[in-house]
Design a protein around this motif. Structure first.
Motif, mmCIF file in Angstrom:
data_model
loop_
_atom_site.group_PDB
_atom_site.id
_atom_site.type_symbol
_atom_site.label_atom_id
_atom_site.label_comp_id
_atom_site.label_asym_id
_atom_site.label_seq_id
_atom_site.Cartn_x
_atom_site.Cartn_y
_atom_site.Cartn_z
ATOM 1 N N ARG A 29 62.302 10.082 12.507
ATOM 2 C CA ARG A 29 62.513 9.636 13.882
ATOM 3 C C ARG A 29 62.784 8.137 13.941
ATOM 4 N NH1 ARG A 29 57.049 12.194 16.136
ATOM 5 N NH2 ARG A 29 56.442 11.206 14.181
ATOM 6 N N LEU A 30 62.329 7.411 12.924
ATOM 7 C CA LEU A 30 62.547 5.969 12.866
ATOM 8 C C LEU A 30 63.600 5.578 11.838
ATOM 9 C CD1 LEU A 30 58.902 4.513 13.013
ATOM 10 C CD2 LEU A 30 60.561 4.667 14.869
ATOM 11 N N VAL A 31 63.659 6.347 10.753
ATOM 12 C CA VAL A 31 64.525 5.989 9.630
ATOM 13 C C VAL A 31 65.585 7.078 9.447
ATOM 14 C CG1 VAL A 31 64.625 5.430 7.173
ATOM 15 C CG2 VAL A 31 62.617 4.763 8.527
ATOM 16 N N LYS A 32 66.793 6.799 9.866
ATOM 17 C CA LYS A 32 67.859 7.798 9.789
ATOM 18 C C LYS A 32 68.237 8.123 8.345
ATOM 19 C CE LYS A 32 68.017 7.932 14.228
ATOM 20 N NZ LYS A 32 67.305 9.054 14.893
ATOM 21 N N LYS A 33 67.978 7.194 7.422
ATOM 22 C CA LYS A 33 68.322 7.419 6.022
ATOM 23 C C LYS A 33 67.206 8.110 5.243
ATOM 24 C CE LYS A 33 71.216 3.257 5.919
ATOM 25 N NZ LYS A 33 71.381 1.904 5.306
ATOM 26 N N ALA A 34 66.127 8.492 5.919
ATOM 27 C CA ALA A 34 65.014 9.158 5.232
ATOM 28 C C ALA A 34 65.494 10.453 4.596
ATOM 29 C CB ALA A 34 63.889 9.443 6.213
ATOM 30 N N ARG A 35 64.961 10.764 3.413
ATOM 31 C CA ARG A 35 65.380 11.943 2.674
ATOM 32 C C ARG A 35 64.180 12.760 2.224
ATOM 33 N NH1 ARG A 35 68.241 9.022 -1.894
ATOM 34 N NH2 ARG A 35 66.602 7.563 -1.297
ATOM 35 N N PHE A 36 64.439 14.014 1.884
ATOM 36 C CA PHE A 36 63.377 14.888 1.402
ATOM 37 C C PHE A 36 63.076 14.605 -0.061
ATOM 38 C CE2 PHE A 36 64.954 17.356 5.019
ATOM 39 C CZ PHE A 36 63.760 17.585 5.666
ATOM 40 N N LEU A 37 61.830 14.788 -0.410
ATOM 41 C CA LEU A 37 61.381 14.631 -1.791
ATOM 42 C C LEU A 37 61.142 16.017 -2.382
ATOM 43 C CD1 LEU A 37 58.888 11.788 -0.978
ATOM 44 C CD2 LEU A 37 60.791 11.527 -2.569
ATOM 45 N N LYS A 38 61.740 16.298 -3.522
ATOM 46 C CA LYS A 38 61.550 17.602 -4.158
ATOM 47 C C LYS A 38 60.209 17.692 -4.875
ATOM 48 C CE LYS A 38 66.473 18.573 -4.881
ATOM 49 N NZ LYS A 38 67.521 18.848 -5.894
ATOM 50 N N ASN A 39 59.766 16.583 -5.462
ATOM 51 C CA ASN A 39 58.513 16.557 -6.213
ATOM 52 C C ASN A 39 57.733 15.314 -5.843
ATOM 53 O OD1 ASN A 39 58.914 18.787 -8.482
ATOM 54 N ND2 ASN A 39 60.842 17.662 -8.290
ATOM 55 N N VAL A 40 56.436 15.465 -5.707
ATOM 56 C CA VAL A 40 55.580 14.321 -5.392
ATOM 57 C C VAL A 40 54.181 14.627 -5.914
ATOM 58 C CG1 VAL A 40 54.948 15.171 -3.106
ATOM 59 C CG2 VAL A 40 54.965 12.713 -3.532
ATOM 60 N N SER A 41 53.455 13.590 -6.285
ATOM 61 C CA SER A 41 52.117 13.795 -6.836
ATOM 62 C C SER A 41 51.081 13.940 -5.726
ATOM 63 C CB SER A 41 51.728 12.624 -7.743
ATOM 64 O OG SER A 41 51.498 11.454 -6.973
ATOM 65 N N TYR A 42 49.935 14.535 -6.086
ATOM 66 C CA TYR A 42 48.842 14.652 -5.126
ATOM 67 C C TYR A 42 48.474 13.286 -4.549
ATOM 68 C CZ TYR A 42 47.811 19.293 -7.209
ATOM 69 O OH TYR A 42 47.869 20.575 -7.657
ATOM 70 N N GLU A 43 48.357 12.278 -5.429
ATOM 71 C CA GLU A 43 47.922 10.950 -4.972
ATOM 72 C C GLU A 43 48.886 10.377 -3.943
ATOM 73 O OE1 GLU A 43 46.830 10.980 -9.474
ATOM 74 O OE2 GLU A 43 48.407 11.793 -8.185
ATOM 75 N N GLU A 44 50.175 10.548 -4.208
ATOM 76 C CA GLU A 44 51.169 9.984 -3.302
ATOM 77 C C GLU A 44 51.135 10.669 -1.935
ATOM 78 O OE1 GLU A 44 54.661 8.515 -6.330
ATOM 79 O OE2 GLU A 44 54.300 10.660 -6.129
ATOM 80 N N VAL A 45 51.068 11.999 -1.929
ATOM 81 C CA VAL A 45 51.026 12.716 -0.655
ATOM 82 C C VAL A 45 49.741 12.401 0.104
ATOM 83 C CG1 VAL A 45 50.839 14.996 0.406
ATOM 84 C CG2 VAL A 45 52.566 14.572 -1.318
ATOM 85 N N ALA A 46 48.605 12.341 -0.601
ATOM 86 C CA ALA A 46 47.343 12.017 0.064
ATOM 87 C C ALA A 46 47.418 10.638 0.706
ATOM 88 C CB ALA A 46 46.187 12.083 -0.932
ATOM 89 N N ASN A 47 47.985 9.677 -0.015
ATOM 90 C CA ASN A 47 48.111 8.332 0.549
ATOM 91 C C ASN A 47 49.075 8.302 1.723
ATOM 92 O OD1 ASN A 47 46.281 7.003 -1.120
ATOM 93 N ND2 ASN A 47 47.790 6.639 -2.715
ATOM 94 N N MET A 48 50.190 9.005 1.607
ATOM 95 C CA MET A 48 51.130 9.074 2.725
ATOM 96 C C MET A 48 50.462 9.707 3.948
ATOM 97 S SD MET A 48 54.329 7.935 1.964
ATOM 98 C CE MET A 48 55.588 8.937 2.755
ATOM 99 N N ALA A 49 49.681 10.764 3.721
ATOM 100 C CA ALA A 49 48.994 11.440 4.824
ATOM 101 C C ALA A 49 47.937 10.546 5.446
ATOM 102 C CB ALA A 49 48.376 12.743 4.331
#
Length: 400
Positions: free
Chosen positions: A189-209
């Motif tokens: 909604r803020l970043v039009k260039k945002a893209r999907f990630l196919k793979n991500v680690s638990y730590e990264e997703v937890a921090n993003m959340a």
């Protein structure tokens, strides 16, 4: 016995069409030879008749006279209704399926009503049900207290229910179905260039959340990580072969090439700068803690402490500090922008690039701190969109 856990959020069961799409995913998984434990949230979001917020409006919301145990009696109803409705649909479509509420499914919790912690998941009931059924539909977000009362796990609790169930059942995977196709590099909604990630680690997703990304509750990620159960974040509306984002243990071959995974943000923060000339930092933090105020984004300096609170708690902190005649410099309408990535640790120059990118746009950095996977900067609310976009461009233009 091969087991898969599938969690469908409120928007995935909001109406008949959505429930039919969810049922297609269940049917495909059963056809692949799996027993499926389906975890459902309450139907729809605020405004829908059986959504959690709608149920709370029946008893005057925050002004209710009910205590925490009694509140759990009403807010747990939404998931029970959703469970029965989805099970009915599955049976009409020819599935061998049965329904269970949280206590039936073996979720045992402490007595912390409204925000209960699961202490055990007794899987005998579900495993026995799998002897006669391909699908067991479970009400998320709830369990049974030590005193024998229904408890709820706090907002986002259905994600946690699914992760706990996946761990307890030894599931091959937990699929979190929602209205987005997976984890993105930033809020689209803020970043039009945002893209999907196919793979991500638990730590990264937890921090993003933790830092504001809404696709999954961080507690669910932490549970899955401890049990090494892979998660997939998927869209209910995508095709059966669209697998979204895989969340698993860190893949060094992937992470080696990616220092930053995503940009997250939290709005509605207030920054406090309090001198420690008359009051020690310990006394100030004790004062806030005794009033049930949990501070975030903390810097402790020899002459002052700097911390942040969400808007509602900030108003209480302002009154408390004023009553104690503790002067504070206060900046309202702040935003925390978080740069998250498992590859940040040991990569020189990340902070320098952040400062350079924001400075070129004349975006004032009010505060900063870091951990081994995250760097946080505090900026004014008015600079949010530009800050997130400039940092996304700086770190995430390359393919992930």
């Amino acid at each position: 016995m091969k087991i898969m856990v599938q969690k469908f959020g409120g928007t995935s069961v909001k109406d008949y069409a959505a429930r039919c799409k969810a049922a297609e995913h269940v049917r495909y998984t059963v056809s692949e030879g799996y027993k499926v434990a389906v975890v459902v949230s309450a139907i729809g979001r605020k405004g829908a008749p059986y959504a959690t917020d709608s149920l709370l409006s029946l008893i005057d919301g925050e002004r209710t006279k009910l205590d925490a145990r009694e509140l759990d009696m009403i807010v747990s109803v939404g998931e029970v209704i959703s469970t029965a409705v989805f099970t009915e649909l599955l049976k009409k479509k020819g599935f061998s399926a049965t329904a269970m509420n949280g206590p039936d499914a073996g979720f045992r919790t402490n007595n912390e009503y409204q925000n209960a912690k699961v202490i055990d998941v007794k899987t005998d009931g579900i495993l026995n049900a799998f002897m006669q059924n391909d699908v067991v539909v479970v009400a998320g977000f709830q369990g049974l207290s030590k005193e024998g009362h229904v408890t709820t796990l706090g907002r986002g609790g259905s994600d946690t229910s699914a992760a706990l169930l996946g761990a307890a059942l030894g599931a091959e995977r937990v699929d979190i179905f929602t209205d987005v196709a997976g984890m993105m590099t930033a809020d689209p909604r803020l970043v039009k260039k945002a893209r999907f990630l196919k793979n991500v680690s638990y730590e990264e997703v937890a921090n993003m959340a933790h830092e504001g990304a809404k696709v999954i509750h961080p507690r669910a990620v932490e549970v899955a990580q401890q049990a090494h159960v892979p998660l997939r974040i998927r869209s209910t509306w995508d095709g059966l072969d669209e697998l979204g984002t895989l969340v698993s243990d860190r893949n060094l071959s992937i992470q080696h090439y990616r220092s930053v995974t995503g940009i997250a943000h939290q709005i509605g923060l207030t920054q406090f700068s309090v001198s420690t000339a008359d009051y020690s930092s310990e006394k100030i933090f004790d004062l806030l803690a005794s009033n049930h105020l949990s501070v975030d984004f903390i810097n402790i300096l020899p002459e002052k402490i700097v911390f942040n609170l969400k808007h509602e708690e900030a108003e209480a902190a302002k009154r408390i500090l004023a009553e104690k005649k503790i002067p504070a410099k206060i900046i309202d309408d702040c935003v925390k922008v978080s740069i998250v990535g498992a590859g940040i640790m040991g990569t020189p120059g990340i902070t320098a690039r952040i400062v350079s990118a924001l400075s070129r746009k004349n975006i004032k950095i009010l505060q900063t701190t870091d951990s081994y996977t995250t760097i946080w900067v505090l900026v004014h609310q008015k600079d949010l969109e530009e800050a997130v976009n400039v940092l996304h461009d700086k770190f995430l233009l390359d393919d992930n």
